[in-house]
Design a protein around this motif. Structure first.
Motif, PDB file in Angstrom:
ATOM      1  N   CYS A  31       0.816  -1.216   0.000  1.00  0.00           N
ATOM      2  CA  CYS A  31       0.000   0.000   0.000  1.00  0.00           C
ATOM      3  C   CYS A  31       0.854   1.274   0.000  1.00  0.00           C
ATOM      4  O   CYS A  31       0.538   2.224  -0.705  1.00  0.00           O
ATOM      5  CB  CYS A  31      -0.929  -0.015   1.198  1.00  0.00           C
ATOM      6  SG  CYS A  31      -2.170   1.280   1.148  1.00  0.00           S
ATOM      7  N   MET A  34       2.157   1.864  -3.398  1.00  0.00           N
ATOM      8  CA  MET A  34       1.090   2.335  -4.271  1.00  0.00           C
ATOM      9  C   MET A  34       0.883   3.835  -4.077  1.00  0.00           C
ATOM     10  O   MET A  34       0.736   4.578  -5.046  1.00  0.00           O
ATOM     11  CB  MET A  34      -0.217   1.602  -3.990  1.00  0.00           C
ATOM     12  CG  MET A  34      -1.356   2.101  -4.876  1.00  0.00           C
ATOM     13  SD  MET A  34      -3.004   1.711  -4.283  1.00  0.00           S
ATOM     14  CE  MET A  34      -3.158   2.804  -2.889  1.00  0.00           C
ATOM     15  N   LEU A  46      -5.093   3.332 -11.584  1.00  0.00           N
ATOM     16  CA  LEU A  46      -5.457   2.320 -10.607  1.00  0.00           C
ATOM     17  C   LEU A  46      -6.650   1.553 -11.161  1.00  0.00           C
ATOM     18  O   LEU A  46      -7.690   2.159 -11.451  1.00  0.00           O
ATOM     19  CB  LEU A  46      -5.798   3.002  -9.278  1.00  0.00           C
ATOM     20  CG  LEU A  46      -6.142   2.139  -8.086  1.00  0.00           C
ATOM     21  CD1 LEU A  46      -4.990   1.183  -7.747  1.00  0.00           C
ATOM     22  CD2 LEU A  46      -6.453   3.020  -6.886  1.00  0.00           C
ATOM     23  N   ILE A  88      -1.626   0.101 -11.839  1.00  0.00           N
ATOM     24  CA  ILE A  88      -1.704  -0.658 -10.593  1.00  0.00           C
ATOM     25  C   ILE A  88      -3.014  -1.438 -10.615  1.00  0.00           C
ATOM     26  O   ILE A  88      -4.089  -0.853 -10.775  1.00  0.00           O
ATOM     27  CB  ILE A  88      -1.682   0.271  -9.369  1.00  0.00           C
ATOM     28  CG1 ILE A  88      -0.421   1.132  -9.380  1.00  0.00           C
ATOM     29  CG2 ILE A  88      -1.794  -0.539  -8.077  1.00  0.00           C
ATOM     30  CD1 ILE A  88      -0.446   2.266  -8.376  1.00  0.00           C
ATOM     31  N   TYR A  90      -5.602  -4.344  -8.701  1.00  0.00           N
ATOM     32  CA  TYR A  90      -5.953  -4.962  -7.423  1.00  0.00           C
ATOM     33  C   TYR A  90      -7.285  -5.675  -7.545  1.00  0.00           C
ATOM     34  O   TYR A  90      -8.038  -5.460  -8.499  1.00  0.00           O
ATOM     35  CB  TYR A  90      -5.989  -3.927  -6.287  1.00  0.00           C
ATOM     36  CG  TYR A  90      -7.195  -3.013  -6.324  1.00  0.00           C
ATOM     37  CD1 TYR A  90      -8.370  -3.354  -5.663  1.00  0.00           C
ATOM     38  CD2 TYR A  90      -7.163  -1.807  -7.008  1.00  0.00           C
ATOM     39  CE1 TYR A  90      -9.481  -2.521  -5.699  1.00  0.00           C
ATOM     40  CE2 TYR A  90      -8.258  -0.969  -7.040  1.00  0.00           C
ATOM     41  CZ  TYR A  90      -9.415  -1.333  -6.380  1.00  0.00           C
ATOM     42  OH  TYR A  90     -10.504  -0.511  -6.417  1.00  0.00           O
ATOM     43  N   TYR A 113       2.019  -2.854 -11.835  1.00  0.00           N
ATOM     44  CA  TYR A 113       2.210  -3.145 -10.420  1.00  0.00           C
ATOM     45  C   TYR A 113       0.994  -3.924  -9.910  1.00  0.00           C
ATOM     46  O   TYR A 113      -0.136  -3.593 -10.249  1.00  0.00           O
ATOM     47  CB  TYR A 113       2.334  -1.840  -9.621  1.00  0.00           C
ATOM     48  CG  TYR A 113       3.450  -0.963 -10.115  1.00  0.00           C
ATOM     49  CD1 TYR A 113       4.729  -1.077  -9.608  1.00  0.00           C
ATOM     50  CD2 TYR A 113       3.216  -0.004 -11.106  1.00  0.00           C
ATOM     51  CE1 TYR A 113       5.764  -0.267 -10.074  1.00  0.00           C
ATOM     52  CE2 TYR A 113       4.236   0.812 -11.564  1.00  0.00           C
ATOM     53  CZ  TYR A 113       5.512   0.667 -11.043  1.00  0.00           C
ATOM     54  OH  TYR A 113       6.514   1.475 -11.508  1.00  0.00           O
ATOM     55  N   LEU A 115      -0.979  -4.781  -6.667  1.00  0.00           N
ATOM     56  CA  LEU A 115      -1.233  -4.497  -5.256  1.00  0.00           C
ATOM     57  C   LEU A 115      -1.777  -5.724  -4.535  1.00  0.00           C
ATOM     58  O   LEU A 115      -1.594  -5.875  -3.343  1.00  0.00           O
ATOM     59  CB  LEU A 115      -2.226  -3.323  -5.128  1.00  0.00           C
ATOM     60  CG  LEU A 115      -2.634  -2.931  -3.722  1.00  0.00           C
ATOM     61  CD1 LEU A 115      -1.424  -2.471  -2.907  1.00  0.00           C
ATOM     62  CD2 LEU A 115      -3.691  -1.836  -3.770  1.00  0.00           C
ATOM     63  N   CYS A 121      -4.981  -2.052   1.682  1.00  0.00           N
ATOM     64  CA  CYS A 121      -4.909  -0.589   1.834  1.00  0.00           C
ATOM     65  C   CYS A 121      -6.073  -0.028   2.625  1.00  0.00           C
ATOM     66  O   CYS A 121      -6.491   1.099   2.396  1.00  0.00           O
ATOM     67  CB  CYS A 121      -4.836   0.072   0.475  1.00  0.00           C
ATOM     68  SG  CYS A 121      -3.271  -0.206  -0.339  1.00  0.00           S
TER      69      CYS A 121
END
Length: 122
Positions: A31, A34, A46, A88, A90, A113, A115, A121
């Motif tokens: 987190c 990020m 994101l 990113i 997730y 990336y 997460l 987070c």
């Protein structure tokens, strides 16, 4: 003269304690990493790779929803997201974000990336 040389060597080799932030390498992130990426001036994206219904139940601020199994086709042709844009991904547990990460890397996106779980987070 020796002191001047030592100071120059120190500055060149180790920065004498300067805190220059290291670039976060693509791959699995936490987190805090990020948050650092999101502060960047390179317009990071994101992406919540869960289903639309899951996304509607709650998601991370400023995320967009593209299900993991269509993440590559979902961003292809997007003028904002290029192959060099930091992305990113997730999800709920990390399984789908891992699959989305692999798909994006295989499609040639360079700064992806993962997460993992959204709960990382909260």
């Amino acid at each position: 003269m020796k002191k001047v040389l030592l100071v120059i060597i120190c500055l060149l080799l180790v920065g004498c304690g300067s805190k220059e932030s290291e670039e976060i390498k693509p791959g699995k992130i936490n987190c805090e990493q990020m948050e650092e990426i999101m502060k960047g001036d390179n317009n990071p994206q994101l992406i919540d790779v869960r289903s639309e219904d899951e996304y509607k139940e709650g998601h991370l601020y400023n995320s967009m929803n593209i299900p993991y199994d269509s993440v590559v086709s979902g961003i292809e042709g997007n003028e904002i997201i290029t192959k060099d844009t930091p992305i990113i991904v997730y999800c709920k547990s990390g399984a789908r974000s891992s699959k989305a990460y692999e798909s994006l890397v295989n499609a040639g996106y360079k700064k992806v990336y993962d997460l993992g779980a959204m709960s990382n987070c909260k």
